[in-house]
Scaffold this motif. Structure first.
Motif, mmCIF file in Angstrom:
data_model
loop_
_atom_site.group_PDB
_atom_site.id
_atom_site.type_symbol
_atom_site.label_atom_id
_atom_site.label_comp_id
_atom_site.label_asym_id
_atom_site.label_seq_id
_atom_site.Cartn_x
_atom_site.Cartn_y
_atom_site.Cartn_z
ATOM 1 N N PHE A 1 59.951 -57.947 -6.756
ATOM 2 C CA PHE A 1 60.279 -59.089 -5.911
ATOM 3 C C PHE A 1 61.734 -59.034 -5.436
ATOM 4 O O PHE A 1 62.048 -59.450 -4.311
ATOM 5 N N LEU A 2 62.623 -58.512 -6.265
ATOM 6 C CA LEU A 2 64.016 -58.371 -5.847
ATOM 7 C C LEU A 2 64.159 -57.327 -4.745
ATOM 8 O O LEU A 2 64.935 -57.507 -3.795
ATOM 9 N N TRP A 3 63.405 -56.225 -4.854
ATOM 10 C CA TRP A 3 63.409 -55.213 -3.804
ATOM 11 C C TRP A 3 62.936 -55.818 -2.491
ATOM 12 O O TRP A 3 63.513 -55.583 -1.428
ATOM 13 N N ILE A 4 61.851 -56.609 -2.551
ATOM 14 C CA ILE A 4 61.297 -57.219 -1.335
ATOM 15 C C ILE A 4 62.321 -58.161 -0.704
ATOM 16 O O ILE A 4 62.504 -58.179 0.516
ATOM 17 N N ALA A 5 63.003 -58.934 -1.540
ATOM 18 C CA ALA A 5 64.034 -59.838 -1.020
ATOM 19 C C ALA A 5 65.126 -59.049 -0.303
ATOM 20 O O ALA A 5 65.603 -59.451 0.771
ATOM 21 N N ASP A 6 65.526 -57.914 -0.872
ATOM 22 C CA ASP A 6 66.549 -57.083 -0.229
ATOM 23 C C ASP A 6 66.040 -56.522 1.100
ATOM 24 O O ASP A 6 66.792 -56.441 2.087
ATOM 25 N N ILE A 7 64.767 -56.136 1.141
ATOM 26 C CA ILE A 7 64.181 -55.613 2.386
ATOM 27 C C ILE A 7 64.178 -56.690 3.472
ATOM 28 O O ILE A 7 64.536 -56.442 4.626
ATOM 29 N N LEU A 8 63.816 -57.908 3.091
ATOM 30 C CA LEU A 8 63.753 -59.003 4.061
ATOM 31 C C LEU A 8 65.114 -59.327 4.665
ATOM 32 O O LEU A 8 65.204 -59.837 5.785
ATOM 33 N N SER A 9 66.169 -59.017 3.950
ATOM 34 C CA SER A 9 67.520 -59.305 4.468
ATOM 35 C C SER A 9 67.854 -58.470 5.696
ATOM 36 O O SER A 9 68.794 -58.799 6.433
ATOM 37 N N PHE A 10 67.097 -57.396 5.954
ATOM 38 C CA PHE A 10 67.321 -56.554 7.125
ATOM 39 C C PHE A 10 66.396 -56.916 8.291
ATOM 40 O O PHE A 10 66.356 -56.193 9.292
ATOM 41 N N LEU A 11 65.647 -58.025 8.176
ATOM 42 C CA LEU A 11 64.632 -58.358 9.181
ATOM 43 C C LEU A 11 64.960 -59.697 9.845
ATOM 44 O O LEU A 11 64.326 -60.716 9.564
ATOM 45 N N PRO A 12 65.894 -59.737 10.763
ATOM 46 C CA PRO A 12 66.328 -61.013 11.339
ATOM 47 C C PRO A 12 65.386 -61.594 12.383
ATOM 48 O O PRO A 12 65.561 -62.748 12.796
ATOM 49 N N ASN A 13 64.374 -60.823 12.820
ATOM 50 C CA ASN A 13 63.460 -61.293 13.868
ATOM 51 C C ASN A 13 62.038 -61.496 13.359
ATOM 52 O O ASN A 13 61.093 -61.522 14.150
ATOM 53 N N LEU A 14 61.901 -61.663 12.070
ATOM 54 C CA LEU A 14 60.580 -61.810 11.460
ATOM 55 C C LEU A 14 59.905 -63.099 11.919
ATOM 56 O O LEU A 14 60.512 -64.165 11.944
ATOM 57 N N GLU A 15 58.615 -62.995 12.298
ATOM 58 C CA GLU A 15 57.858 -64.150 12.757
ATOM 59 C C GLU A 15 56.717 -64.527 11.816
ATOM 60 O O GLU A 15 56.364 -65.704 11.708
ATOM 61 N N VAL A 16 56.132 -63.529 11.141
ATOM 62 C CA VAL A 16 54.962 -63.770 10.295
ATOM 63 C C VAL A 16 55.186 -63.139 8.927
ATOM 64 O O VAL A 16 55.606 -61.981 8.833
ATOM 65 N N VAL A 17 54.898 -63.894 7.872
ATOM 66 C CA VAL A 17 54.903 -63.323 6.531
ATOM 67 C C VAL A 17 53.686 -63.831 5.782
ATOM 68 O O VAL A 17 53.349 -65.015 5.833
ATOM 69 N N ILE B 1 59.096 -65.665 -7.197
ATOM 70 C CA ILE B 1 59.129 -65.454 -5.760
ATOM 71 C C ILE B 1 60.335 -66.121 -5.106
ATOM 72 O O ILE B 1 60.553 -65.988 -3.909
ATOM 73 N N GLN B 2 61.141 -66.817 -5.879
ATOM 74 C CA GLN B 2 62.282 -67.557 -5.331
ATOM 75 C C GLN B 2 63.235 -66.672 -4.525
ATOM 76 O O GLN B 2 63.660 -67.058 -3.431
ATOM 77 N N PRO B 3 63.599 -65.466 -5.006
ATOM 78 C CA PRO B 3 64.513 -64.623 -4.204
ATOM 79 C C PRO B 3 63.944 -64.283 -2.830
ATOM 80 O O PRO B 3 64.701 -64.169 -1.859
ATOM 81 N N ILE B 4 62.622 -64.114 -2.741
ATOM 82 C CA ILE B 4 61.996 -63.800 -1.455
ATOM 83 C C ILE B 4 62.134 -64.972 -0.497
ATOM 84 O O ILE B 4 62.471 -64.800 0.675
ATOM 85 N N LEU B 5 61.870 -66.179 -0.984
ATOM 86 C CA LEU B 5 61.965 -67.355 -0.126
ATOM 87 C C LEU B 5 63.397 -67.568 0.348
ATOM 88 O O LEU B 5 63.636 -67.918 1.508
ATOM 89 N N ILE C 1 57.363 -75.797 -6.871
ATOM 90 C CA ILE C 1 57.248 -76.818 -5.834
ATOM 91 C C ILE C 1 58.576 -77.021 -5.100
ATOM 92 O O ILE C 1 58.614 -77.079 -3.876
ATOM 93 N N HIS C 2 59.679 -77.105 -5.853
ATOM 94 C CA HIS C 2 60.965 -77.362 -5.195
ATOM 95 C C HIS C 2 61.406 -76.175 -4.345
ATOM 96 O O HIS C 2 62.060 -76.350 -3.316
ATOM 97 N N ASP C 3 61.046 -74.929 -4.749
ATOM 98 C CA ASP C 3 61.400 -73.758 -3.947
ATOM 99 C C ASP C 3 60.626 -73.736 -2.640
ATOM 100 O O ASP C 3 61.179 -73.407 -1.579
ATOM 101 N N LEU C 4 59.353 -74.072 -2.705
ATOM 102 C CA LEU C 4 58.533 -74.072 -1.497
ATOM 103 C C LEU C 4 58.973 -75.174 -0.540
ATOM 104 O O LEU C 4 58.998 -75.000 0.678
ATOM 105 N N ARG C 5 59.331 -76.293 -1.105
ATOM 106 C CA ARG C 5 59.823 -77.378 -0.261
ATOM 107 C C ARG C 5 61.125 -76.972 0.429
ATOM 108 O O ARG C 5 61.346 -77.283 1.606
ATOM 109 N N ALA C 6 61.987 -76.260 -0.273
ATOM 110 C CA ALA C 6 63.229 -75.780 0.323
ATOM 111 C C ALA C 6 62.940 -74.797 1.451
ATOM 112 O O ALA C 6 63.628 -74.793 2.484
ATOM 113 N N LEU C 7 61.916 -73.948 1.273
ATOM 114 C CA LEU C 7 61.544 -73.003 2.319
ATOM 115 C C LEU C 7 61.133 -73.736 3.588
ATOM 116 O O LEU C 7 61.596 -73.420 4.693
#
Length: 351
Positions: A69-85, A101-105, A130-136
Motif C-alpha cells: 500500500f505504501l508503494w501504491i501511494a508513492d506511485i499515485l504521487s506521480f499521477l496528477p491527472n488521474l480521473e478514475v480509481v 489504505i489511508q496512505p493511498i487516500l 470511516i473518518h479516512d473515507l470521509r476526508a477523501l
C-alpha cells in the motif's frame, strides 16, 4: 522489424493511460519508471498521461501488504491527472480493521484532488476507516460517481452525525445489508446531500430489504433519470423494488437490467411506466436457447413510452444476434411490430 524511435516515443505514453496493478512484485518497477520520467526533464512525464488506475491486488499470506500500500501511494504521487480509481483488493487478514489504505487516500487528495471524478470499490475486504473515507470525499471537489462501501464499525469508529455534501456527484452505486446485520453503509444514507444526483445502481433487492435506502429513494427519487439494477438471482423481492421505483421515480427515463445469467431474467414484472430506454446485459456471454428470455419479455406489459431495447454488451450481441439470429428475429417480431427498436452495443438497430 525495427521500430522507429520517433514512433516508439509517441506510443510509450499511451501505455500509461490505464495502469492495472495486479501484483506486489511489479510495484517497485512501476515506481522507478515513473520517478525516472518525472525527474529526467521530460516535458510530459509518463505519469501525467495516466487517467485511470485499477488496483486489483490479491495479497497472499506471505505478502507484505503494508509495504504494497505504501508503494501504491508513492506511485499515485506521480499521477496528477488521474480521473478514475478502482479498488479490488483481497488479503487474508481477518483481524481488527486497520488503516491500511489511508496512505493511498492521502496520496489521491494530494496529487489528483482536482481531476479525480470516479472512485469505486469492487470488494469489501480492504475498506478505509470511516473518518479516512470521509476526508477523501471532502478532499475531492469534482467527484462524479462513487460506490458506497460497507464497513463493520469498530469501537473506535464514530459514525458521522453531520451532513455530507457531494455537490458534483451525479452517480451513486449502492451496497447494502439488511438492517439487523453488523455491516452498515459507511455513510448513513439520510446524511448524504446530493443536489446533482441523476443515476443510481444497486444490487437487488435493496429498497424492499433496507429501510435506510428506502428513505433515500423517497428523498431523491424525483431527481433520478437512470437506474441500474444488478440481478444476482431470481427473487420476488426484485418486483417489490421495481414497484417502489415506479412510485418514487416519476422522471426515470432509462432502466438497465444487469444479470449474471440469462436464466435470471426477472420478468414479467411491472416496469416503470415512464421509461423510454431499456437495456439488458448478461455476464453469460453465450446461451443455448433464448426462448425463455423472449417469452418473459413478450409477457411483460411494456410502457407506452418505451422506444428502444438495447444490448450494451458486445459479447451478448455477437451470440444473440450473430449465432441465434433466427431466434432473435422470431422472439422480437411482435415488439418490433409495435415500433420498439432493438439496438446493439453501439446503438445500431438490429434487424
Amino acid at each position: 522489424m525495427r521500430v522507429c524511435k520517433k514512433w516508439k516515443a509517441l506510443a510509450t505514453p499511451f501505455l500509461y493511460e490505464n495502469l492495472i496493478i495486479r501484483s506486489p512484485r511489479h510495484l517497485s518497477n512501476i515506481y522507478r519508471v515513473l520517478q525516472w520520467s518525472q525527474t529526467s526533464g521530460e516535458s510530459s512525464p509518463l505519469g501525467h498521461w495516466t487517467k485511470r488506475v485499477d488496483i486489483a491486488l490479491h495479497l497472499g499470506q506471505t505478502s507484505c501488504y503494508r509495504d504494497s500500500f505504501l508503494w501504491i501511494a508513492d506511485i499515485l504521487s506521480f499521477l496528477p491527472n488521474l480521473e478514475v480509481v478502482t479498488f479490488s483488493v483481497w488479503y487474508p487478514h481477518f483481524g481488527p480493521r486497520e488503516s491500511l489504505i489511508q496512505p493511498i487516500l492521502e496520496a489521491l487528495i494530494r496529487s489528483s484532488r482536482d481531476t479525480l471524478k470516479h472512485v469505486h470499490w469492487f470488494r469489501d475486504t480492504v475498506i478505509p476507516e470511516i473518518h479516512d473515507l470521509r476526508a477523501l470525499i471532502k478532499g475531492i471537489p469534482n467527484l462524479l460517481s462513487f460506490t458506497v462501501p460497507l464497513v463493520k464499525p469498530t469501537t473506535k469508529d464514530m459514525l458521522p452525525d453531520s451532513e455530507i455534501v457531494l455537490a458534483s456527484l451525479t452517480t451513486l452505486h449502492i451496497n447494502h445489508q439488511s438492517q439487523g446485520e453488523n455491516e452498515v453503509p459507511v455513510f448513513p444514507p439520510h446524511l448524504l446531500v446530493l443536489p446533482s444526483l441523476r443515476r443510481i445502481s444497486f444490487t437487488a433487492p435493496v429498497f424492499s430489504m433496507d429501510c435506510r435506502w428506502m428513505k433515500f429513494l423517497i428523498k431523491y427519487g424525483d431527481q433520478l433519470e437512470r437506474i441500474q439494477a444488478d440481478v444476482c438471482f431470481v427473487t420476488e423481492q426484485f418486483q417489490d423494488d421495481m414497484e417502489r421505483v415506479t412510485t418514487y421515480c416519476p422522471n426515470l427515463k432509462q432502466l438497465d437490467i444487469m444479470m449474471e445469467h440469462w436464466s435470471y431474467m426477472p420478468f414479467p414484472i411491472p416496469l416503470p411506466p415512464m421509461i423510454e430506454h431499456l437495456t439488458f446485459h448478461s455476464s453469460s456471454w453465450q446461451w443455448r436457447d433464448y426462448s425463455p428470455f423472449f417469452d418473459h419479455l413478450n409477457a411483460t406489459k411494456l410502457p407506452k413510452s418505451l422506444e428502444t431495447i438495447q444490448f450494451p454488451n458486445k459479447h451478448n450481441v455477437v451470440d444473440l444476434f450473430g449465432k441465434h439470429r433466427r431466434q432473435f428475429l422470431k422472439g422480437t417480431e411482435h415488439l418490433r411490430g409495435q415500433g420498439i427498436k432493438f439496438l446493439d452495443h453501439v446503438g445500431k438497430v438490429l434487424e
